[in-house]
Design an enzyme around this catalytic site. Sequence first.
Site, PDB file in Angstrom:
ATOM      1  N   GLU A  89     -12.502  14.225  -0.507  1.00 57.57           N
ATOM      2  CA  GLU A  89     -11.249  13.610  -0.614  1.00 57.57           C
ATOM      3  C   GLU A  89     -10.036  13.992   0.181  1.00 57.57           C
ATOM      4  O   GLU A  89     -10.114  15.219   0.482  1.00 57.57           O
ATOM      5  CB  GLU A  89     -10.655  13.857  -2.246  1.00 57.57           C
ATOM      6  CG  GLU A  89      -9.787  13.009  -2.726  1.00 57.57           C
ATOM      7  CD  GLU A  89      -9.428  12.899  -4.227  1.00 57.57           C
ATOM      8  OE1 GLU A  89     -10.538  13.263  -4.871  1.00 57.57           O
ATOM      9  OE2 GLU A  89      -8.751  12.167  -4.562  1.00 57.57           O
ATOM     10  N   PHE A  90      -9.444  13.071   0.702  1.00 54.90           N
ATOM     11  CA  PHE A  90      -8.294  13.406   1.738  1.00 54.90           C
ATOM     12  C   PHE A  90      -7.014  13.245   0.973  1.00 54.90           C
ATOM     13  O   PHE A  90      -6.830  12.194   0.162  1.00 54.90           O
ATOM     14  CB  PHE A  90      -8.333  12.385   2.769  1.00 54.90           C
ATOM     15  CG  PHE A  90      -7.142  12.317   3.835  1.00 54.90           C
ATOM     16  CD1 PHE A  90      -7.075  13.583   4.716  1.00 54.90           C
ATOM     17  CD2 PHE A  90      -6.298  11.443   3.620  1.00 54.90           C
ATOM     18  CE1 PHE A  90      -6.000  13.733   5.545  1.00 54.90           C
ATOM     19  CE2 PHE A  90      -5.104  11.428   4.776  1.00 54.90           C
ATOM     20  CZ  PHE A  90      -5.020  12.747   5.515  1.00 54.90           C
ATOM     21  N   GLY A 103       4.910   8.140  12.736  1.00 55.03           N
ATOM     22  CA  GLY A 103       3.695   8.171  13.297  1.00 55.03           C
ATOM     23  C   GLY A 103       2.808   9.595  13.056  1.00 55.03           C
ATOM     24  O   GLY A 103       1.657   9.649  13.151  1.00 55.03           O
ATOM     25  N   THR A 106      -0.257   9.226  10.433  1.00 53.66           N
ATOM     26  CA  THR A 106      -1.294   8.660  11.114  1.00 53.66           C
ATOM     27  C   THR A 106      -2.123   9.511  11.837  1.00 53.66           C
ATOM     28  O   THR A 106      -3.438   9.689  12.039  1.00 53.66           O
ATOM     29  CB  THR A 106      -0.956   7.281  11.938  1.00 53.66           C
ATOM     30  OG1 THR A 106      -0.132   6.667  10.943  1.00 53.66           O
ATOM     31  CG2 THR A 106      -2.063   6.744  12.411  1.00 53.66           C
ATOM     32  N   ILE A 137      -0.376   3.325   2.529  1.00 55.86           N
ATOM     33  CA  ILE A 137      -1.517   2.616   2.856  1.00 55.86           C
ATOM     34  C   ILE A 137      -1.702   1.902   4.191  1.00 55.86           C
ATOM     35  O   ILE A 137      -2.541   1.988   5.076  1.00 55.86           O
ATOM     36  CB  ILE A 137      -1.159   1.216   1.766  1.00 55.86           C
ATOM     37  CG1 ILE A 137      -1.534   1.641   0.485  1.00 55.86           C
ATOM     38  CG2 ILE A 137      -2.534   0.105   2.369  1.00 55.86           C
ATOM     39  CD1 ILE A 137      -1.193   0.514  -0.787  1.00 55.86           C
ATOM     40  N   TYR A 140      -3.076   4.725   6.598  1.00 51.69           N
ATOM     41  CA  TYR A 140      -4.256   5.211   6.344  1.00 51.69           C
ATOM     42  C   TYR A 140      -5.384   3.829   6.913  1.00 51.69           C
ATOM     43  O   TYR A 140      -6.372   4.106   7.439  1.00 51.69           O
ATOM     44  CB  TYR A 140      -4.820   4.989   4.827  1.00 51.69           C
ATOM     45  CG  TYR A 140      -4.091   6.244   3.985  1.00 51.69           C
ATOM     46  CD1 TYR A 140      -3.834   7.390   4.467  1.00 51.69           C
ATOM     47  CD2 TYR A 140      -3.706   5.933   2.478  1.00 51.69           C
ATOM     48  CE1 TYR A 140      -3.184   8.462   3.722  1.00 51.69           C
ATOM     49  CE2 TYR A 140      -3.089   7.051   1.850  1.00 51.69           C
ATOM     50  CZ  TYR A 140      -2.857   8.436   2.346  1.00 51.69           C
ATOM     51  OH  TYR A 140      -2.180   9.238   1.711  1.00 51.69           O
ATOM     52  N   LYS A 142      -4.253   2.165   9.422  1.00 53.28           N
ATOM     53  CA  LYS A 142      -4.149   2.570  11.142  1.00 53.28           C
ATOM     54  C   LYS A 142      -5.073   3.745  11.361  1.00 53.28           C
ATOM     55  O   LYS A 142      -5.756   3.732  12.270  1.00 53.28           O
ATOM     56  CB  LYS A 142      -3.040   3.103  11.458  1.00 53.28           C
ATOM     57  CG  LYS A 142      -1.815   1.854  11.421  1.00 53.28           C
ATOM     58  CD  LYS A 142      -0.474   2.309  12.186  1.00 53.28           C
ATOM     59  CE  LYS A 142       0.280   3.348  11.411  1.00 53.28           C
ATOM     60  NZ  LYS A 142       1.431   3.725  12.253  1.00 53.28           N
TER      61      LYS A 142
HETATM   62  C1  LIG Z   1       3.013   8.392   3.211  1.00 56.19           C
HETATM   63  C2  LIG Z   1       3.672   8.997   4.123  1.00 56.19           C
HETATM   64  C3  LIG Z   1       2.469  10.215   4.248  1.00 56.19           C
HETATM   65  C4  LIG Z   1       3.628   8.368   5.625  1.00 56.19           C
HETATM   66  O1  LIG Z   1       4.261   9.187   6.499  1.00 56.19           O
HETATM   67  P1  LIG Z   1       4.718   8.840   8.064  1.00 56.19           P
HETATM   68  O2  LIG Z   1       4.597   9.977   9.001  1.00 56.19           O
HETATM   69  O3  LIG Z   1       5.862   8.276   7.941  1.00 56.19           O
HETATM   70  O4  LIG Z   1       3.437   7.621   8.266  1.00 56.19           O
HETATM   71  P2  LIG Z   1       3.288   6.949   9.695  1.00 56.19           P
HETATM   72  O5  LIG Z   1       4.715   6.867  10.406  1.00 56.19           O
HETATM   73  O6  LIG Z   1       2.090   7.589  10.458  1.00 56.19           O
HETATM   74  O7  LIG Z   1       2.900   5.074   9.167  1.00 56.19           O
HETATM   75  C5  LIG Z   1       3.571   4.549   8.520  1.00 56.19           C
HETATM   76  C6  LIG Z   1       3.350   3.166   8.418  1.00 56.19           C
HETATM   77  O8  LIG Z   1       3.840   2.428   7.576  1.00 56.19           O
HETATM   78  C7  LIG Z   1       4.760   1.600   7.600  1.00 56.19           C
HETATM   79  N1  LIG Z   1       5.764   1.701   6.423  1.00 56.19           N
HETATM   80  C8  LIG Z   1       6.567   2.383   5.966  1.00 56.19           C
HETATM   81  N2  LIG Z   1       7.300   2.054   4.852  1.00 56.19           N
HETATM   82  C9  LIG Z   1       6.559   0.678   4.768  1.00 56.19           C
HETATM   83  C10 LIG Z   1       6.920  -0.268   3.740  1.00 56.19           C
HETATM   84  N3  LIG Z   1       7.744  -0.138   2.761  1.00 56.19           N
HETATM   85  N4  LIG Z   1       5.911  -1.383   3.870  1.00 56.19           N
HETATM   86  C11 LIG Z   1       5.127  -1.531   4.835  1.00 56.19           C
HETATM   87  N5  LIG Z   1       4.767  -0.785   5.728  1.00 56.19           N
HETATM   88  C12 LIG Z   1       5.861   0.341   5.833  1.00 56.19           C
HETATM   89  C13 LIG Z   1       5.431   2.273   8.830  1.00 56.19           C
HETATM   90  O9  LIG Z   1       6.358   1.156   9.700  1.00 56.19           O
HETATM   91  C14 LIG Z   1       4.213   2.817   9.770  1.00 56.19           C
HETATM   92  O10 LIG Z   1       3.478   1.652  10.181  1.00 56.19           O
HETATM   93  P3  LIG Z   1       3.774   1.108  11.739  1.00 56.19           P
HETATM   94  O11 LIG Z   1       3.340   2.420  12.736  1.00 56.19           O
HETATM   95  O12 LIG Z   1       2.670   0.246  11.957  1.00 56.19           O
HETATM   96  O13 LIG Z   1       5.107   0.718  11.950  1.00 56.19           O
HETATM   97  C15 LIG Z   1       4.975   9.733   3.858  1.00 56.19           C
HETATM   98  O14 LIG Z   1       5.925   8.627   3.673  1.00 56.19           O
HETATM   99  C16 LIG Z   1       4.899  10.599   2.529  1.00 56.19           C
HETATM  100  O15 LIG Z   1       4.650  11.576   2.833  1.00 56.19           O
HETATM  101  N6  LIG Z   1       5.637  10.170   1.608  1.00 56.19           N
HETATM  102  C17 LIG Z   1       5.501  10.942   0.298  1.00 56.19           C
HETATM  103  C18 LIG Z   1       4.133  11.363  -0.220  1.00 56.19           C
HETATM  104  C19 LIG Z   1       3.166  10.395  -0.072  1.00 56.19           C
HETATM  105  O16 LIG Z   1       3.471   9.265  -0.656  1.00 56.19           O
HETATM  106  N7  LIG Z   1       1.930  10.722   0.164  1.00 56.19           N
HETATM  107  C20 LIG Z   1       0.816   9.728   0.237  1.00 56.19           C
HETATM  108  C21 LIG Z   1       0.060   9.974  -1.230  1.00 56.19           C
HETATM  109  S1  LIG Z   1      -1.364   8.949  -1.394  1.00 56.19           S
END
Ligand SMILES: CC(C)(COP(=O)(O)OP(=O)(O)OC[C@H]1O[C@@H](n2cnc3c(N)ncnc32)[C@H](O)[C@@H]1OP(=O)(O)O)[C@@H](O)C(=O)NCCC(=O)NCCS
Length: 182
Positions: A89-90, A103, A106, A137, A140, A142
Amino acid sequence: MLYGQRVTLRRVVEEDWEKRYEWLSDPVVNRTLPSGSGMPLTPEVVRERTRKYAQTDLSSVYFTIIKEDGIPIGNTQLFNIHPWSKHAEFGIWIGDKMVWGQGYATEVTGVVLDFAFERLNLHKVYLTVDADNPGAIRSYEKAGFNKDGILRDEVYKNGQYVDRIMMSILKHEYLKLSSSSK
Ligand SMILES: CC(C)(COP(=O)(O)OP(=O)(O)OC[C@H]1O[C@@H](n2cnc3c(N)ncnc32)[C@H](O)[C@@H]1OP(=O)(O)O)[C@@H](O)C(=O)NCCC(=O)NCCS
């Protein structure tokens, strides 16, 4: 240590607990984590968990994510590593909200998948994510994960039930993706 273009992943050490506590105490970060039950965390709980995560254990590995300037920004993990079904699990969370949307998640996901498939020789990596977390989502997807199914009304938070989505990627899918991106 695992290396990406901008990030380094190093094993969690016990001393990481204070930073982890600071991040996990942020309700915006904690809200979407599967472990975020809504119960306030105590420093003792986070310290004890961090101590556990720092120990060598063949069924899990926990990393602190360090960005290019040496600043830690979050955590990622592979856990429930199964020895013969070869799946794990990741999980990931970027605790520093200031760097969301750049990014990092990703990129980190790609580094962990490379470790899982090329070094640990796993067959599948899976995860669960709350349906109200579109940023996670998207990151993941991407990185190559596909949706497997939905656990309906799995999580109760903020006064309502929310679905949880199951996602996974198989080794051959990852290899195909990584060879086409070279
Ligand atoms: C979820 C999380 C890990 C994402 O991290 P991040 O470094 O911002 O992610 P990335 O920048 O790699 O990618 C996010 C993508 O989602 C998109 N995105 C962000 N908010 C969004 C929204 N509300 N609706 C649609 N897309 C959204 C971004 O635009 C980006 O896509 P793009 O590169 O095509 O523009 C971070 O926000 C986080 O740690 N959140 C709190 C804890 C959490 O939720 N962990 C995951 C538990 S399963």
